[in-house]
Write a protein that holds these residues in place. Sequence first.
Motif, PDB file in Angstrom:
ATOM      1  N   ALA C  31       0.829  -1.206   0.000  1.00 35.37           N
ATOM      2  CA  ALA C  31       0.000   0.000   0.000  1.00 35.37           C
ATOM      3  C   ALA C  31       0.861   1.252   0.000  1.00 35.37           C
ATOM      4  CB  ALA C  31      -0.923   0.002   1.223  1.00 35.37           C
ATOM      5  N   LEU C  32       2.058   1.140   0.558  1.00 37.48           N
ATOM      6  CA  LEU C  32       2.911   2.323   0.707  1.00 37.48           C
ATOM      7  C   LEU C  32       4.342   1.850   0.820  1.00 37.48           C
ATOM      8  CD1 LEU C  32       2.850   5.456   1.320  1.00 37.48           C
ATOM      9  CD2 LEU C  32       2.823   4.814   3.739  1.00 37.48           C
ATOM     10  N   VAL C  33       5.246   2.594   0.216  1.00 37.88           N
ATOM     11  CA  VAL C  33       6.668   2.284   0.308  1.00 37.88           C
ATOM     12  C   VAL C  33       7.377   3.494   0.909  1.00 37.88           C
ATOM     13  CG1 VAL C  33       8.771   1.798  -0.984  1.00 37.88           C
ATOM     14  CG2 VAL C  33       6.624   0.708  -1.654  1.00 37.88           C
ATOM     15  N   VAL C  34       8.120   3.274   1.976  1.00 36.25           N
ATOM     16  CA  VAL C  34       8.854   4.368   2.621  1.00 36.25           C
ATOM     17  C   VAL C  34      10.342   4.069   2.525  1.00 36.25           C
ATOM     18  CG1 VAL C  34       9.206   5.662   4.768  1.00 36.25           C
ATOM     19  CG2 VAL C  34       6.947   4.673   4.263  1.00 36.25           C
ATOM     20  N   ALA C  35      11.086   4.934   1.852  1.00 40.39           N
ATOM     21  CA  ALA C  35      12.540   4.762   1.803  1.00 40.39           C
ATOM     22  C   ALA C  35      13.107   5.166   3.147  1.00 40.39           C
ATOM     23  CB  ALA C  35      13.131   5.616   0.690  1.00 40.39           C
ATOM     24  N   GLU C  36      13.804   4.240   3.810  1.00 42.52           N
ATOM     25  CA  GLU C  36      14.333   4.528   5.140  1.00 42.52           C
ATOM     26  C   GLU C  36      15.798   4.946   5.083  1.00 42.52           C
ATOM     27  OE1 GLU C  36      12.470   4.606   7.718  1.00 42.52           O
ATOM     28  OE2 GLU C  36      10.749   3.285   7.387  1.00 42.52           O
ATOM     29  N   THR C  37      16.590   4.189   4.340  1.00 42.21           N
ATOM     30  CA  THR C  37      18.021   4.468   4.169  1.00 42.21           C
ATOM     31  C   THR C  37      18.329   4.104   2.711  1.00 42.21           C
ATOM     32  OG1 THR C  37      18.861   2.240   4.631  1.00 42.21           O
ATOM     33  CG2 THR C  37      18.412   3.635   6.546  1.00 42.21           C
ATOM     34  N   ASP C  39      19.613   1.609   1.498  1.00 40.50           N
ATOM     35  CA  ASP C  39      19.385   0.206   1.146  1.00 40.50           C
ATOM     36  C   ASP C  39      18.346  -0.477   2.043  1.00 40.50           C
ATOM     37  OD1 ASP C  39      20.926   0.168   3.370  1.00 40.50           O
ATOM     38  OD2 ASP C  39      22.610  -0.937   2.514  1.00 40.50           O
ATOM     39  N   ALA C  40      17.446   0.311   2.577  1.00 40.59           N
ATOM     40  CA  ALA C  40      16.346  -0.285   3.355  1.00 40.59           C
ATOM     41  C   ALA C  40      15.076   0.506   3.103  1.00 40.59           C
ATOM     42  CB  ALA C  40      16.671  -0.275   4.845  1.00 40.59           C
ATOM     43  N   ARG C  41      13.981  -0.203   3.016  1.00 40.94           N
ATOM     44  CA  ARG C  41      12.718   0.506   2.937  1.00 40.94           C
ATOM     45  C   ARG C  41      11.624  -0.253   3.667  1.00 40.94           C
ATOM     46  NH1 ARG C  41      10.785   0.446  -3.388  1.00 40.94           N
ATOM     47  NH2 ARG C  41      10.332  -1.770  -3.534  1.00 40.94           N
ATOM     48  N   THR C  42      10.606   0.504   4.032  1.00 38.28           N
ATOM     49  CA  THR C  42       9.493  -0.072   4.758  1.00 38.28           C
ATOM     50  C   THR C  42       8.329  -0.254   3.793  1.00 38.28           C
ATOM     51  OG1 THR C  42      10.184   0.925   6.838  1.00 38.28           O
ATOM     52  CG2 THR C  42       7.872   0.272   6.664  1.00 38.28           C
ATOM     53  N   LEU C  43       7.795  -1.462   3.783  1.00 40.28           N
ATOM     54  CA  LEU C  43       6.615  -1.763   2.975  1.00 40.28           C
ATOM     55  C   LEU C  43       5.423  -1.829   3.915  1.00 40.28           C
ATOM     56  CD1 LEU C  43       8.078  -4.746   0.877  1.00 40.28           C
ATOM     57  CD2 LEU C  43       8.081  -2.310   0.273  1.00 40.28           C
ATOM     58  N   VAL C  44       4.468  -0.928   3.702  1.00 40.78           N
ATOM     59  CA  VAL C  44       3.221  -1.006   4.460  1.00 40.78           C
ATOM     60  C   VAL C  44       2.256  -1.828   3.612  1.00 40.78           C
ATOM     61  CG1 VAL C  44       1.369   0.295   5.566  1.00 40.78           C
ATOM     62  CG2 VAL C  44       3.692   1.231   5.497  1.00 40.78           C
ATOM     63  N   LEU C  45       1.688  -2.862   4.239  1.00 39.35           N
ATOM     64  CA  LEU C  45       0.935  -3.843   3.462  1.00 39.35           C
ATOM     65  C   LEU C  45      -0.549  -3.798   3.799  1.00 39.35           C
ATOM     66  CD1 LEU C  45       3.427  -6.817   3.978  1.00 39.35           C
ATOM     67  CD2 LEU C  45       3.205  -5.371   1.944  1.00 39.35           C
ATOM     68  N   PRO C  81       0.557  -2.816  17.519  1.00 39.59           N
ATOM     69  CA  PRO C  81      -0.852  -3.192  17.583  1.00 39.59           C
ATOM     70  C   PRO C  81      -1.718  -2.101  16.955  1.00 39.59           C
ATOM     71  CG  PRO C  81       0.207  -3.311  19.746  1.00 39.59           C
ATOM     72  CD  PRO C  81       1.180  -2.665  18.828  1.00 39.59           C
ATOM     73  N   GLY C  82      -2.741  -2.519  16.273  1.00 34.33           N
ATOM     74  CA  GLY C  82      -3.676  -1.542  15.722  1.00 34.33           C
ATOM     75  C   GLY C  82      -3.176  -0.825  14.487  1.00 34.33           C
ATOM     76  N   GLU C  83      -2.005  -1.228  13.971  1.00 32.37           N
ATOM     77  CA  GLU C  83      -1.491  -0.596  12.755  1.00 32.37           C
ATOM     78  C   GLU C  83      -1.516  -1.609  11.620  1.00 32.37           C
ATOM     79  OE1 GLU C  83       1.850   2.526  13.907  1.00 32.37           O
ATOM     80  OE2 GLU C  83       2.445   0.505  14.452  1.00 32.37           O
ATOM     81  N   PRO C  84      -1.571  -1.134  10.383  1.00 33.88           N
ATOM     82  CA  PRO C  84      -1.425  -2.091   9.281  1.00 33.88           C
ATOM     83  C   PRO C  84      -0.034  -2.728   9.319  1.00 33.88           C
ATOM     84  CG  PRO C  84      -1.510   0.187   8.454  1.00 33.88           C
ATOM     85  CD  PRO C  84      -1.763   0.246   9.927  1.00 33.88           C
ATOM     86  N   ALA C  85       0.077  -3.914   8.789  1.00 38.24           N
ATOM     87  CA  ALA C  85       1.359  -4.619   8.808  1.00 38.24           C
ATOM     88  C   ALA C  85       2.398  -3.810   8.037  1.00 38.24           C
ATOM     89  CB  ALA C  85       1.195  -6.002   8.183  1.00 38.24           C
ATOM     90  N   ALA C  86       3.557  -3.633   8.644  1.00 39.19           N
ATOM     91  CA  ALA C  86       4.650  -2.922   7.983  1.00 39.19           C
ATOM     92  C   ALA C  86       5.936  -3.704   8.200  1.00 39.19           C
ATOM     93  CB  ALA C  86       4.788  -1.508   8.551  1.00 39.19           C
ATOM     94  N   LEU C  87       6.684  -3.905   7.123  1.00 35.08           N
ATOM     95  CA  LEU C  87       7.961  -4.609   7.184  1.00 35.08           C
ATOM     96  C   LEU C  87       9.057  -3.668   6.750  1.00 35.08           C
ATOM     97  CD1 LEU C  87       7.010  -7.839   5.184  1.00 35.08           C
ATOM     98  CD2 LEU C  87       6.728  -7.401   7.633  1.00 35.08           C
ATOM     99  N   THR C  88      10.138  -3.604   7.523  1.00 40.92           N
ATOM    100  CA  THR C  88      11.309  -2.864   7.054  1.00 40.92           C
ATOM    101  C   THR C  88      12.317  -3.896   6.572  1.00 40.92           C
ATOM    102  OG1 THR C  88      10.911  -1.085   8.613  1.00 40.92           O
ATOM    103  CG2 THR C  88      13.117  -1.229   7.655  1.00 40.92           C
ATOM    104  N   TYR C 100      14.883  -7.777  -4.201  1.00 41.37           N
ATOM    105  CA  TYR C 100      13.600  -7.592  -4.886  1.00 41.37           C
ATOM    106  C   TYR C 100      12.675  -6.707  -4.048  1.00 41.37           C
ATOM    107  CZ  TYR C 100       8.976  -8.578  -6.698  1.00 41.37           C
ATOM    108  OH  TYR C 100       7.704  -8.435  -7.176  1.00 41.37           O
ATOM    109  N   LEU C 101      12.626  -6.962  -2.734  1.00 37.34           N
ATOM    110  CA  LEU C 101      11.724  -6.187  -1.869  1.00 37.34           C
ATOM    111  C   LEU C 101      12.210  -4.751  -1.689  1.00 37.34           C
ATOM    112  CD1 LEU C 101      10.885  -8.842   0.887  1.00 37.34           C
ATOM    113  CD2 LEU C 101       9.489  -8.173  -1.075  1.00 37.34           C
TER     114      LEU C 101
END
Lengths: 92, 195, 267
Positions: C31-37, C39-45, C81-88, C100-101
Amino acid sequence: MSHYVDGNAVLGAFSLALGTDLSEGSLECAGCGSSHAIAQTRVYLRCPGMVLRCPECGGVEVVIVEIDHRLNVTLSGVLALRIAPPRASPTT
Amino acid sequence: MAGFQGRPRARDDRLPPGQYLTRDFPVLTAGPTEVLSPDEWQLTITDGTSTGTFDWDGLHAFGLETLTTDIHCVTHWSKLGTTWRGVRVSTLFDVVGVDDLPYALVTSYGGYTTNLQLEDLVERDAMIAVEFEGEPLESEHGGPARLLVPHLYLWKSAKWVSRIDLVEEDTPGFWEAAGYHNHGDPFLEQRYHGD
Amino acid sequence: MTDRPSPSGTRARALRVAPLVHLAWRQATVALVVAETPDARTLVLDVPGWPGSVAGQHVDVRLTAPDGYQATRSYSLASGPGEPAALTVQEVPGGEVSPYLVRDIAVDETVELRGPIGGYFVWTGARRPLLLVGGGSGLAPLRAMWRAADPAEPVVVVASVTEPARLLYAVELAERVAAGDVSATVHLSRADVPDDTERAGTPLQALTLRAGRVASTTVTQALTACGGTEADPGVFVCGPTTFVEAMIHLLAGAGLDPRSVRAERFG
């Protein structure tokens, strides 16, 4: 060089294989008799399967191999597997 | 967007089915890396009656043979044209004078085991390898000495080999007991029990 | 029979009987991609039926190539808790899945996901101080924890990164430090501490930076800031295996029972 990760990494697969949620499960090592959370085992994933070793003595406790989407679990180094009862759902 | 592709799976006649080519040498291990100096290493070979033990110098006394071969891991990578140096297992069997018992159980420092048929150890290229690509074999690849059985999946090539027991009855080793194939021929894609 | 409401509390205590539903593979849409650094980003799913997660839990992610080849990896949830799943996701050079991710997958594309998983490396928001020690992308589950923390209790973060640009969640950490919710010390294992002019106007201004690997003084101070061992803090360490071992050693040296440390090693 350490090639292991913590038991958390295999909780999903291990739970599916045994058909129950093992998130709070614990193991008793057949080698040294120590008890610990599955999440505390040392897991070797860079190999043909998943190998769970005792954090105390290093002995092999569980080997999980995925064969054609089915999980084959060998519990050769486990004296006891303790599974916490399912928790009350937080929403009901 | 190409989507997820996984690693490129190249085509080459020397590649067994389901394998991809790799240039590096992945380190696979089911446990901690055994770190042994050549001085600490010993290999015992026995059929229950005749027993021989070889230390580092004892092994080298037979002279090292060079073998260039392809290797195949059941986790789908293959490496072509690798060069090893070591001593043929059949040479050591002859020196100890073991009987031709039909099966072998191989044990490593650290407790790993794998089982083989006698002919896989004596009729093809199986060796106790101590060098890889002209260098002493590194610990993480099984040094100072590992078994190398290149015509079978690499889990049969026990790292840090310490013992070969020739036996009348076949006993599954570590991966064989966990569901992997008893023989493990990559060209027949014998990955799992029942393949 | 007339309709009678069941005694209050009876229904509410009913146990869930089928605890494995969450382990079936589900489609998750980015749903959303956040560039963190770099070579890392957070995918909100967006995960239909996502039950929410406890801070510290993880999910398994499965990717399938057009020829059927599949690869599965575990990633900590950076969401509370209470947030959409997000993976960094931190890119592992030469890796099969993380490039790929981090480089390729885009909004509206899908992965398969199962979870949330885990009941050991978790923080349920009890009224205790929290000491969070993270190496590199080990900060991901710790973000979920500081978000779930009791605002009345101290939250102390110790982070280790190679250089300032590799620090995950720098803006959020700085905001929480400025708000007084969190205290944070960041060690730079392979870089000098930038001077004040370099830091001016960046999130680094609000953070305590130290050169070199995490030192025993930092760990001792962090434990003191939590109220010491007698305050019974929740202590969570996440990072590469060698980092986690080193931190447990330092925490033990500072007087903490190493068995009370909850650790998550990722290799």
